[in-house]
Design a protein around this motif. Structure first.
Motif, PDB file in Angstrom:
ATOM      1  N   LYS A  23       0.835  -1.205   0.000  1.00 39.90           N
ATOM      2  CA  LYS A  23       0.000   0.000   0.000  1.00 39.90           C
ATOM      3  C   LYS A  23       0.867   1.251   0.000  1.00 39.90           C
ATOM      4  N   TYR A  24       1.972   1.194   0.737  1.00 42.64           N
ATOM      5  CA  TYR A  24       2.868   2.342   0.863  1.00 42.64           C
ATOM      6  C   TYR A  24       3.523   2.697  -0.467  1.00 42.64           C
ATOM      7  N   ILE A  25       3.868   1.663  -1.256  1.00 45.95           N
ATOM      8  CA  ILE A  25       4.555   1.918  -2.528  1.00 45.95           C
ATOM      9  C   ILE A  25       3.612   1.869  -3.722  1.00 45.95           C
ATOM     10  N   GLY A  26       2.324   1.620  -3.458  1.00 46.38           N
ATOM     11  CA  GLY A  26       1.348   1.572  -4.546  1.00 46.38           C
ATOM     12  C   GLY A  26       1.526   0.370  -5.444  1.00 46.38           C
ATOM     13  N   SER A  27       1.801  -0.791  -4.841  1.00 42.23           N
ATOM     14  CA  SER A  27       2.019  -2.016  -5.616  1.00 42.23           C
ATOM     15  C   SER A  27       1.284  -3.163  -4.943  1.00 42.23           C
ATOM     16  N   ASN A  28       1.014  -4.224  -5.700  1.00 42.33           N
ATOM     17  CA  ASN A  28       0.361  -5.397  -5.140  1.00 42.33           C
ATOM     18  C   ASN A  28       1.272  -6.102  -4.144  1.00 42.33           C
ATOM     19  N   GLU A  29       0.676  -6.619  -3.086  1.00 43.43           N
ATOM     20  CA  GLU A  29       1.418  -7.388  -2.099  1.00 43.43           C
ATOM     21  C   GLU A  29       2.134  -8.561  -2.752  1.00 43.43           C
ATOM     22  N   SER A  30       1.491  -9.168  -3.745  1.00 50.74           N
ATOM     23  CA  SER A  30       2.076 -10.334  -4.426  1.00 50.74           C
ATOM     24  C   SER A  30       3.369  -9.997  -5.148  1.00 50.74           C
ATOM     25  N   SER A  31       3.498  -8.746  -5.594  1.00 50.66           N
ATOM     26  CA  SER A  31       4.720  -8.355  -6.301  1.00 50.66           C
ATOM     27  C   SER A  31       5.923  -8.351  -5.369  1.00 50.66           C
ATOM     28  N   ILE A  32       5.700  -8.078  -4.095  1.00 55.67           N
ATOM     29  CA  ILE A  32       6.793  -8.085  -3.114  1.00 55.67           C
ATOM     30  C   ILE A  32       7.243  -9.516  -2.855  1.00 55.67           C
ATOM     31  N   TYR A  33       6.281 -10.451  -2.851  1.00 55.83           N
ATOM     32  CA  TYR A  33       6.612 -11.858  -2.623  1.00 55.83           C
ATOM     33  C   TYR A  33       7.450 -12.452  -3.757  1.00 55.83           C
ATOM     34  N   ARG A  34       7.508 -11.785  -4.889  1.00 56.94           N
ATOM     35  CA  ARG A  34       8.391 -12.255  -5.966  1.00 56.94           C
ATOM     36  C   ARG A  34       9.859 -11.990  -5.646  1.00 56.94           C
ATOM     37  N   TYR A  35      10.088 -11.070  -4.702  1.00 63.09           N
ATOM     38  CA  TYR A  35      11.461 -10.716  -4.316  1.00 63.09           C
ATOM     39  C   TYR A  35      11.875 -11.353  -2.983  1.00 63.09           C
ATOM     40  N   PHE A  36      10.934 -11.399  -2.041  1.00 58.13           N
ATOM     41  CA  PHE A  36      11.244 -11.928  -0.710  1.00 58.13           C
ATOM     42  C   PHE A  36      10.125 -12.845  -0.235  1.00 58.13           C
TER      43      PHE A  36
END
Length: 226
Positions: free
Chosen positions: A53-66
């Motif tokens: 929410k803070y970066i304006g991106s889907n939560e799932s996109s973060i899980y692609r990195y970590f």
């Protein structure tokens, strides 16, 4: 050595991340804003939903990195230790006196961090505060031995070994160089925390800093055992 330093690149254990965040704009955005958000709300309240929410991106996109917020904390602390190792090499390589080398190395690992404009997506001042407040949470876990075996703490251990080598150069007969090095490095984080939050049980003021304490401790310890 100058050529080596000019080509220096912070490299972290691959097991920390699923996709290298340095490889994309989104990845760098995740790192940049993780630092800001963790420092702002604390690691306990930090999660991928809030970060997304803070970066304006889907939560799932973060899980692609970590795979977890624990791995993000490991990434941030490992980045810090790798960066600190670079600072230590940079600021000691031209000093020929072992004692002066030790004094400068202790200064690097115990002082208050200043912003390094070389890495525009990393706020080293905020990152240093996160390491002071949260570093122990990166290894006080049930999986610490597994993660250690997988090499996830190598950047931190390199800093300890580098300082230990400097201690040995200063006094080769001292029996506990690694223990002294790790005490200085980890202890500095604790003392900065105490300086900020528990002033009544410290001797720090406008003039006395954690760096002064650990320099005094190291030099007197090595002199006593010389």
């Amino acid at each position: 050595m100058k050529d080596l330093l000019s080509k220096f690149k912070i490299e972290l254990p691959e097991g920390i991340y699923l996709k290298d965040p340095e490889s994309s704009t989104l990845g760098k955005k995740i790192i940049e804003n993780s630092i800001i958000l963790i420092e702002e709300i604390g690691f306990e309240d930090f999660n991928f939903k809030k970060l997304g929410k803070y970066i304006g991106s889907n939560e799932s996109s973060i899980y692609r990195y970590f795979e977890s917020k624990h791995k993000i904390l490991l990434y941030l602390t490992s980045w810090y230790w790798s960066w600190l190792e670079y600072q230590m090499v940079l600021e000691t390589y031209s000093i020929n006196n072992p004692k002066e080398t030790l004094i400068q190395a202790i200064d690097v690992v115990t002082r208050t961090t200043k912003q390094d404009n070389k890495y525009t997506h990393i706020n080293e001042v905020l990152l240093n505060q996160i390491v002071i407040d949260q570093n122990s949470k990166s290894y006080h876990t049930k999986d610490v031995d597994i993660e250690n075996k997988d090499g996830l703490f190598l950047p931190f251990k390199r800093v300890v070994h580098r300082l230990s080598d400097i201690i040995v150069d200063c006094n080769s007969s001292y029996e506990y160089p690694l223990s002294l090095a790790s005490t200085i490095i980890v202890g500095a984080l604790k003392q900065h925390f105490i300086k900020t939050h528990f002033k009544s049980i410290s001797n720090y003021d406008e003039y006395k800093k954690p760096t002064d304490f650990f320099t005094d401790l190291a030099l007197k310890t090595l002199l006593l055992h010389g």
